[in-house]
Write a protein that holds these residues in place. Structure first.
Motif, mmCIF file in Angstrom:
data_model
loop_
_atom_site.group_PDB
_atom_site.id
_atom_site.type_symbol
_atom_site.label_atom_id
_atom_site.label_comp_id
_atom_site.label_asym_id
_atom_site.label_seq_id
_atom_site.Cartn_x
_atom_site.Cartn_y
_atom_site.Cartn_z
ATOM 1 N N GLU A 76 0.829 -1.208 0.000
ATOM 2 C CA GLU A 76 0.000 0.000 0.000
ATOM 3 C C GLU A 76 0.862 1.256 0.000
ATOM 4 O OE1 GLU A 76 -3.525 2.124 2.684
ATOM 5 O OE2 GLU A 76 -2.858 0.079 3.147
ATOM 6 N N VAL A 77 1.927 1.273 0.811
ATOM 7 C CA VAL A 77 2.803 2.444 0.885
ATOM 8 C C VAL A 77 3.575 2.615 -0.415
ATOM 9 C CG1 VAL A 77 4.743 3.493 2.109
ATOM 10 C CG2 VAL A 77 3.003 2.219 3.380
ATOM 11 N N VAL A 78 4.081 1.514 -0.966
ATOM 12 C CA VAL A 78 4.848 1.566 -2.207
ATOM 13 C C VAL A 78 3.979 2.080 -3.350
ATOM 14 C CG1 VAL A 78 6.089 0.180 -3.922
ATOM 15 C CG2 VAL A 78 6.432 -0.250 -1.489
ATOM 16 N N ALA A 79 2.748 1.586 -3.435
ATOM 17 C CA ALA A 79 1.834 2.018 -4.494
ATOM 18 C C ALA A 79 1.457 3.487 -4.329
ATOM 19 C CB ALA A 79 0.581 1.145 -4.488
ATOM 20 N N ARG A 80 1.210 3.910 -3.094
ATOM 21 C CA ARG A 80 0.833 5.308 -2.860
ATOM 22 C C ARG A 80 1.969 6.248 -3.261
ATOM 23 N NH1 ARG A 80 0.574 5.543 2.543
ATOM 24 N NH2 ARG A 80 -1.415 4.440 2.539
ATOM 25 N N ALA A 81 3.191 5.869 -2.930
ATOM 26 C CA ALA A 81 4.337 6.710 -3.293
ATOM 27 C C ALA A 81 4.456 6.837 -4.803
ATOM 28 C CB ALA A 81 5.621 6.108 -2.711
ATOM 29 N N HIS A 82 4.130 5.769 -5.515
ATOM 30 C CA HIS A 82 4.209 5.803 -6.983
ATOM 31 C C HIS A 82 3.100 6.661 -7.582
ATOM 32 C CE1 HIS A 82 4.593 4.571 -11.134
ATOM 33 N NE2 HIS A 82 3.337 4.150 -11.130
ATOM 34 N N PHE A 83 1.878 6.386 -7.206
ATOM 35 C CA PHE A 83 0.751 7.042 -7.869
ATOM 36 C C PHE A 83 0.566 8.500 -7.425
ATOM 37 C CE2 PHE A 83 -0.456 2.523 -8.367
ATOM 38 C CZ PHE A 83 -0.534 2.506 -9.749
ATOM 39 N N ARG A 84 1.087 8.851 -6.258
ATOM 40 C CA ARG A 84 0.983 10.237 -5.803
ATOM 41 C C ARG A 84 2.270 11.021 -6.024
ATOM 42 N NH1 ARG A 84 -2.441 9.858 -0.072
ATOM 43 N NH2 ARG A 84 -4.280 8.822 -0.947
ATOM 44 N N GLY A 85 3.288 10.350 -6.553
ATOM 45 C CA GLY A 85 4.547 11.030 -6.843
ATOM 46 C C GLY A 85 5.222 11.609 -5.626
ATOM 47 N N GLN A 86 5.263 10.842 -4.542
ATOM 48 C CA GLN A 86 5.769 11.356 -3.272
ATOM 49 C C GLN A 86 7.240 11.023 -3.013
ATOM 50 O OE1 GLN A 86 2.884 9.508 -0.656
ATOM 51 N NE2 GLN A 86 1.614 11.346 -0.617
ATOM 52 N N VAL A 87 7.952 10.539 -3.997
ATOM 53 C CA VAL A 87 9.354 10.161 -3.792
ATOM 54 C C VAL A 87 10.233 11.394 -3.989
ATOM 55 C CG1 VAL A 87 11.218 8.639 -4.515
ATOM 56 C CG2 VAL A 87 8.853 7.831 -4.601
ATOM 57 N N LYS A 88 10.857 11.862 -2.910
ATOM 58 C CA LYS A 88 11.662 13.081 -2.953
ATOM 59 C C LYS A 88 13.154 12.792 -2.945
ATOM 60 C CE LYS A 88 8.054 15.795 -0.701
ATOM 61 N NZ LYS A 88 7.692 16.665 0.456
ATOM 62 N N LYS A 89 13.507 11.509 -2.936
ATOM 63 C CA LYS A 89 14.907 11.100 -3.006
ATOM 64 C C LYS A 89 15.035 10.016 -4.070
ATOM 65 C CE LYS A 89 15.799 11.889 1.928
ATOM 66 N NZ LYS A 89 16.249 11.254 3.197
ATOM 67 N N ARG A 90 16.147 10.063 -4.801
ATOM 68 C CA ARG A 90 16.341 9.106 -5.889
ATOM 69 C C ARG A 90 17.796 8.634 -5.934
ATOM 70 N NH1 ARG A 90 12.549 6.161 -8.697
ATOM 71 N NH2 ARG A 90 10.687 7.419 -9.072
ATOM 72 N N LEU A 91 17.968 7.414 -6.425
ATOM 73 C CA LEU A 91 19.305 6.899 -6.650
ATOM 74 C C LEU A 91 19.925 7.609 -7.844
ATOM 75 C CD1 LEU A 91 21.134 4.482 -5.559
ATOM 76 C CD2 LEU A 91 20.448 3.330 -7.671
ATOM 77 N N MET A 92 21.152 8.082 -7.677
ATOM 78 C CA MET A 92 21.851 8.796 -8.740
ATOM 79 C C MET A 92 23.276 8.280 -8.865
ATOM 80 S SD MET A 92 20.397 12.671 -8.174
ATOM 81 C CE MET A 92 18.662 12.914 -7.733
ATOM 82 N N HIS A 93 23.806 8.404 -10.064
ATOM 83 C CA HIS A 93 25.163 7.988 -10.397
ATOM 84 C C HIS A 93 26.051 9.221 -10.370
ATOM 85 C CE1 HIS A 93 27.970 6.186 -13.731
ATOM 86 N NE2 HIS A 93 28.522 6.108 -12.535
ATOM 87 N N ALA A 94 27.222 9.101 -9.749
ATOM 88 C CA ALA A 94 28.081 10.271 -9.617
ATOM 89 C C ALA A 94 29.535 9.848 -9.509
ATOM 90 C CB ALA A 94 27.679 11.081 -8.384
ATOM 91 N N SER A 95 30.418 10.844 -9.557
ATOM 92 C CA SER A 95 31.850 10.590 -9.387
ATOM 93 C C SER A 95 32.456 11.617 -8.446
ATOM 94 C CB SER A 95 32.575 10.623 -10.738
ATOM 95 O OG SER A 95 32.575 11.931 -11.281
ATOM 96 N N LEU A 96 33.606 11.238 -7.890
ATOM 97 C CA LEU A 96 34.380 12.109 -7.013
ATOM 98 C C LEU A 96 35.848 12.008 -7.401
ATOM 99 C CD1 LEU A 96 32.884 11.032 -3.564
ATOM 100 C CD2 LEU A 96 32.658 13.327 -4.521
ATOM 101 N N ASN A 97 36.532 13.115 -7.390
ATOM 102 C CA ASN A 97 37.979 13.088 -7.578
ATOM 103 C C ASN A 97 38.623 12.902 -6.206
ATOM 104 O OD1 ASN A 97 37.910 13.478 -10.380
ATOM 105 N ND2 ASN A 97 37.755 15.693 -10.141
ATOM 106 N N THR A 98 38.952 11.662 -5.889
ATOM 107 C CA THR A 98 39.510 11.329 -4.586
ATOM 108 C C THR A 98 40.213 9.986 -4.667
ATOM 109 O OG1 THR A 98 38.974 10.863 -2.256
ATOM 110 C CG2 THR A 98 37.309 10.311 -3.885
ATOM 111 N N THR A 99 41.140 9.781 -3.772
ATOM 112 C CA THR A 99 41.839 8.492 -3.710
ATOM 113 C C THR A 99 41.191 7.553 -2.709
ATOM 114 O OG1 THR A 99 43.381 9.337 -2.042
ATOM 115 C CG2 THR A 99 44.035 9.556 -4.348
ATOM 116 N N GLU A 100 40.218 8.046 -1.948
ATOM 117 C CA GLU A 100 39.569 7.253 -0.910
ATOM 118 C C GLU A 100 38.157 6.865 -1.320
ATOM 119 O OE1 GLU A 100 41.164 6.281 1.822
ATOM 120 O OE2 GLU A 100 42.961 7.356 1.162
ATOM 121 N N LEU A 101 37.727 5.689 -0.885
ATOM 122 C CA LEU A 101 36.357 5.248 -1.133
ATOM 123 C C LEU A 101 35.442 5.718 -0.010
ATOM 124 C CD1 LEU A 101 36.592 1.521 -2.341
ATOM 125 C CD2 LEU A 101 35.766 3.479 -3.650
#
Length: 320
Positions: free
Chosen positions: A219-244
């Motif tokens: 019910e929660v998963v469906a509501r988030a989809h149909f009401r567009g309530q997801v305010k955070k998303r998985l994104m791909h990115a990079s960093l210039n660093t030698t550390e993980l």
């Protein structure tokens, strides 16, 4: 100009010990899973291996996995090794009401392959699947083609001929990097019960069926989809660093406000890290500078659109 990303080099078959097998067996195995998981379980027919997830009643992910059917009464969940014991214990509370048995099978070996996949498939008597999420199997082993821009296959078997498969850190890092570039985030124990499935783009990867009946958290998963309530998303990115950056590391603004957290990371080279992170969509839309340990984050494209992809559609595509 878009950022140019060097290609991943998976040159050898590599043992993937970060994965585990949770087998569900019995006359009620399908019925039991149908009430617990986001997948339309009947679609897992031995030829299609959909992504799926398990949620709390509040819709937060306990684990995500790939679902394979090995025979009529035997399913296999492929998931993070850190979550297999926890998910087993959780599901056993419900399996007691079904003719279904849960087995965390530690004898299963997972092998990642790319350039040498054909030879490995031949040695195991398998036909190499050509389409994403397609599965082929026999009594000895199973293989699934994974999505992404690089051709990759995941093998699982208990066959002893794989004892010599290399356990090479460079190849494991290359595999992890390709998961990141494919936009595939595998939940681990460290971030259990934190994200809605949509925050890991699970519906964009066909990991949620919105056409099936009820399951825990539906019910929660469906509501988030149909009401567009997801305010955070998985994104791909990079960093210039030698550390993980570690799992859960905060991504902050210039004013030290947290706007995201790292889900997975891997080195592209000695001075560059690529990662997947769950980030506030407003911060991304406004091109807000984000930092980890003083290093500026650069957003990179994902290989799929952020829109609903029904697993029923993927299953149909395999038949074409």
């Amino acid at each position: 100009m878009p950022t140019v990303i060097p290609s991943t080099t998976i040159t050898d078959n590599v043992r993937l010990d970060h994965l585990a097998a949770l087998d569900v067996k019995g006359a009620d195995a399908e019925k039991f899973l149908q009430g617990q998981t986001s997948a339309q379980v009947s679609l897992a027919n031995g030829e299609f291996a959909p992504l799926t997830c398990f949620c709390t009643p509040k819709g937060r992910m306990l684990a995500n996995a790939q679902l394979l059917r090995l025979n009529a009464e035997h399913f296999r969940l492929v998931l993070s090794a850190s979550l297999a014991p926890l998910l087993t214990a959780h599901l056993k509370k419900f399996a007691a009401f079904y003719r279904a048995e849960l087995i965390h099978d530690t004898s299963v070996t997972f092998i990642g392959a790319s350039e040498n996949a054909s030879a490995l498939a031949s040695s195991l008597g398998l036909t190499l699947p050509e389409k994403d999420f397609a599965q082929c199997g026999n009594d000895q082993a199973s293989v699934v083609r994974l999505p992404g821009t690089t051709s990759r296959w995941l093998f699982c078997t208990t066959d002893t001929i794989l004892n010599d498969t290399i356990d090479d850190q460079a190849q494991q890092a290359a595999w992890a990097l390709e998961d990141i570039r494919s936009g595939l985030a595998w939940l681990t124990e460290a971030q259990q019960d934190q994200f809605l499935p949509q925050m890991l783009n699970w519906e964009a990867l066909g990991g949620i069926s919105f056409k099936k009946g009820c399951y825990t958290g539906q019910e929660v998963v469906a509501r988030a989809h149909f009401r567009g309530q997801v305010k955070k998303r998985l994104m791909h990115a990079s960093l210039n660093t030698t550390e993980l950056p570690g799992i859960g590391a905060n991504l902050i603004t210039e004013q030290d406000k947290t706007m995201g957290e790292v889900v997975s990371s891997a080195k592209r080279d000695s001075n560059t890290v690529e990662l997947l992170a769950v980030i506030n969509t407003k911060a991304a839309e406004e091109d807000m500078p984000l930092y980890w340990e003083g290093n500026l984050l650069t957003l990179l494209p994902l290989p799929y659109p952020i829109e609903r992809l029904d697993p029923e559609q993927l299953a149909m595509a395999l038949k074409e």
